[in-house]
Design an enzyme around this catalytic site. Sequence first.
Site, PDB file in Angstrom:
ATOM      1  CD  GLU A 317      -2.966   1.427   2.407  1.00 52.71           C
ATOM      2  OE1 GLU A 317      -4.250   1.802   2.268  1.00 52.71           O
ATOM      3  OE2 GLU A 317      -2.862   0.201   3.141  1.00 52.71           O
ATOM      4  CE  LYS A 337      -8.411  -2.570   8.214  1.00 58.23           C
ATOM      5  NZ  LYS A 337      -8.184  -1.365   6.684  1.00 58.23           N
ATOM      6  CG  HIS A 342      -8.594  -5.943   8.961  1.00 56.21           C
ATOM      7  ND1 HIS A 342     -10.160  -5.655   8.377  1.00 56.21           N
ATOM      8  CD2 HIS A 342      -8.675  -6.918   7.630  1.00 56.21           C
ATOM      9  CE1 HIS A 342     -10.250  -5.601   7.201  1.00 56.21           C
ATOM     10  NE2 HIS A 342      -9.110  -6.434   7.198  1.00 56.21           N
TER      11      HIS A 342
END
Length: 417
Positions: A317, A337, A342
Amino acid sequence: MKELKRVVITGLGAITPLGNNVDEFWENIVAGKSGVAQITKFDTTAFKTKFAAEVKGFDPSKYFEKNEARKYDLFTQYAVAAAEQAIKHAGLDFSTIDTNKVGVIWGSGNGGIITFQDQLEEFFKNNKQPRFNPYFIPKIIADIPSGVISIRHGLRGLNFSTISACASSTTALIDAFNYIRLGKADIVIAGGSEAAINESGIGGFNASKALSTHNENPQKASRPFDVSRDGFVMGEGGGAMIVESLESALRRNAPIIAEFIGGGMAADAYHLTGTHPEGEGAYLGMLDAMSDANIHPDQIDYINAHATSTPLGDESELRAVQRVFGNRKDLHVSGTKSMTGHLLGAAGALEAIITVKALLHNIVPPTINTEVVDEQWSNTFNLTLGKAQPKNINFAMSNTFGFGGHIASVLFKKYQG
């Protein structure tokens, strides 16, 4: 060509590991608190992971008549509760609205996994006698929350469920956005919910080596971008947004929280559970969202990253963010998170709520627990480590990615009339 309608957010609702309403949730997010603790829902003795971010103190009786809750799996109960909060927050009075133009789009990656496991256990305990609960099927299928929400309020607009693993509720938000701007609906209740903290959920993700096993200090187990990160922490709950045309919101004199300006979707097309090493899908999804909104990368002030705290996922990411935005120390990125765990299919809805609250209050929520960032990322972006930071935020993005390579990014703008 028909002109696209402007779309806004007018209501929020949340059932989370950090509070069972939006105000409490946001207060704890800004404070950098963790919702992670030892699992209380089952005996974890034989499991590699013994902790999760559970919802605490949820009371179904606040939302359901006596005995009604037993018809629904916990993921549907969370959905209804979050939706009811959002409806109230938006000041929706369905007796004064054309309910044929009010829809519900809901996302869940797992559906009624608790019910499914419980019923199979009963089946084998009863010598394989088929004494299934008459609500077994509607309790497990993923589309039931959108149906239940519409039934409760007589909403006869578009109604369906989205399933794209951990991108499910972000996909639901994007669909709501698109249907509204096309004039197919005036209002859509959109979001997602998940309740997968049981033996099957924890055991299954342990088998795929996706979960952290930092049992000695669970509250610090989710540490996005940290060199010692070892997997994600399971969470549960639900988040809801009232997505509405600006025209409808102004007609109702509704509170406008933020403007919804873009949604991007793509695919990694790479691996069953892993992300592309160079973040190819994330890169395309972010570009698509900005193209949709007709804005440039240098206009983005804040990104709520998917940032699950997995070794490969966080890396890919950040590579994608760097490809899109370059090295911008003025760009705030945070992995929330680290606090919520999550929430799988519900993650996108909850993080979209965080993103619009950040816009509204000009506060960047923190990434907690992260102590040592890989050197290659230390001078690229502001990862908002440790504490929330004040910042004038005009444009904000939220990313979510799912098993199967599903990518979804949403863009919000501070509403200015």
